[in-house]
Design an enzyme around this catalytic site. Structure first.
Site, PDB file in Angstrom:
ATOM      1  N   VAL A 121      14.017 -56.321 -20.748  1.00  0.00           N
ATOM      2  CA  VAL A 121      13.433 -56.642 -19.441  1.00  0.00           C
ATOM      3  C   VAL A 121      13.752 -55.560 -18.414  1.00  0.00           C
ATOM      4  O   VAL A 121      13.059 -55.400 -17.414  1.00  0.00           O
ATOM      5  CB  VAL A 121      13.949 -58.012 -18.939  1.00  0.00           C
ATOM      6  CG1 VAL A 121      13.262 -58.432 -17.645  1.00  0.00           C
ATOM      7  CG2 VAL A 121      13.746 -59.089 -20.007  1.00  0.00           C
TER       8      VAL A 121
ATOM      9  N   HIS B  70       4.054 -51.321 -17.709  1.00  0.00           N
ATOM     10  CA  HIS B  70       4.454 -52.218 -16.626  1.00  0.00           C
ATOM     11  C   HIS B  70       4.702 -51.383 -15.374  1.00  0.00           C
ATOM     12  O   HIS B  70       5.835 -51.032 -15.041  1.00  0.00           O
ATOM     13  CB  HIS B  70       5.721 -52.972 -17.029  1.00  0.00           C
ATOM     14  CG  HIS B  70       6.183 -53.982 -16.030  1.00  0.00           C
ATOM     15  ND1 HIS B  70       5.382 -55.005 -15.566  1.00  0.00           N
ATOM     16  CD2 HIS B  70       7.380 -54.131 -15.396  1.00  0.00           C
ATOM     17  CE1 HIS B  70       6.066 -55.729 -14.701  1.00  0.00           C
ATOM     18  NE2 HIS B  70       7.279 -55.210 -14.573  1.00  0.00           N
TER      19      HIS B  70
END
Length: 322
Positions: free
Chosen positions: A130, A187
């Protein structure tokens, strides 16, 4: 069918998830996993007392939340042993005076150290990263651990698609549950929200919105994390990111074979290789089961490759963490 249900129950009953990093994302993820009775949780952090305090707080909520899951706070990687899934949230967030290259250098060292220690204790685990810059850090975890590509991935596409779906639902005044969104790419600012593969109650998005509205919502999606950061001023998003990781953990532990956008190592798919990038995959008990190659228009493929080029440029700047 009954026998399958028993096997699934047994698998989840004895599951263990290690969350490395007891910040807002890691702590909230631990709460989601435990309180949905999905797995026992080990919460590890270098800050003395932080994971222990969070774990004790969550344990004291068990009687209220009606579960008996174990939540352990620790600084000892030996506690990670036996984990089915390791989620890496450890790292520095980007501050206003920090460049992306600064963040890359700092977090690469942290993630490489975390990954090597966790892999040593849980060599059979599936790894979900993450930490930002997410696609680069996911690539680094696979590189450090020399993992087969079905066993390491990054959480991004689920979050990006959730943001895209939320903004669509707000614009149309419909339930977000009825929006199925698709976002590809890295991302970051060059992610690719795909309107053609996004539906509302089965209706393609372009039939419900003008191209101008779709472009505006797509741009807001790209800036979703930054928008929250500006509002919070001293923090970053953690509710939606932790919920997104929890969906991935659930898909793996419950062997759901779910189709989700995930940052995975590409080996020729979409004409790309040597990096992790967000594409739709099927997730199950063995991790990434299948990578789905969508049919893209020329402009969409060009945008995806532009996003990939940005991620590859960052990979090229990774410091030597060996």
């Amino acid at each position: 069918m009954i026998e399958h249900s028993r096997v699934e129950h047994s698998r989840v009953e004895h599951s263990k998830v290690a969350v490395i990093g007891a910040g807002a994302v890691g702590s909230t993820l631990a709460q989601r996993i435990a309180e949905t009775n999905l797995a026992d949780v080990v919460l590890l952090d270098i800050v003395q007392g932080r994971p222990q305090g969070v774990a004790l707080d969550l344990m004291e909520a068990r009687a209220v939340e009606r579960h008996d899951r174990s939540i352990v706070g620790t600084q000892d990687y030996a506690d990670v042993a036996g984990a089915d899934i390791v989620v890496i949230t450890a790292g520095r967030p980007r501050t206003p005076n920090m460049t992306r290259d600064d963040l890359l250098g700092i977090n690469a060292g942290i993630v490489a150290k975390v990954a090597s220690q966790a892999i040593a204790q849980a060599p059979e685990a599936i790894f979900i990263t993450v930490t930002n810059p997410l696609d680069v850090m996911a690539h680094l975890v696979g590189q450090v651990g020399q993992l087969s590509r079905e066993r390491f991935m990054g959480m991004a596409g689920v979050l990006d698609a959730a943001r895209f779906a939320t903004f669509i639902a707000m614009e149309l005044n419909v339930s977000a549950v009825d929006v199925s969104a698709m976002v590809l790419g890295g991302h970051g600012d060059l992610m690719l929200p795909l309107a053609r593969y996004t539906t509302v109650g089965g209706v393609p998005l372009p039939e419900l919105m003008s191209s101008e509205t779709i472009d505006r919502i797509a741009q807001r999606t790209r800036q979703g994390g930054a928008e929250i950061g500006k509002l919070l001023k001293t923090g970053s998003a953690y509710y939606a990111p932790s919920a997104s990781v929890a969906v991935m953990v659930d898909a793996i532990l419950r062997d759901r074979h779910r189709m989700l956008p995930v940052s995975v190592a590409l080996e020729g798919e979409y004409g790309l290789q040597g990096l992790c990038l967000g594409v739709p995959v099927q997730l199950g008990a063995d991790g990434v089961e299948t990578i789905i190659e969508l049919t893209l228009m020329d402009a969409e493929m060009e945008a995806l490759h532009e996003s990939a080029a940005s991620v590859k440029a960052q990979i090229g700047k990774l410091p030597d963490v060996g």
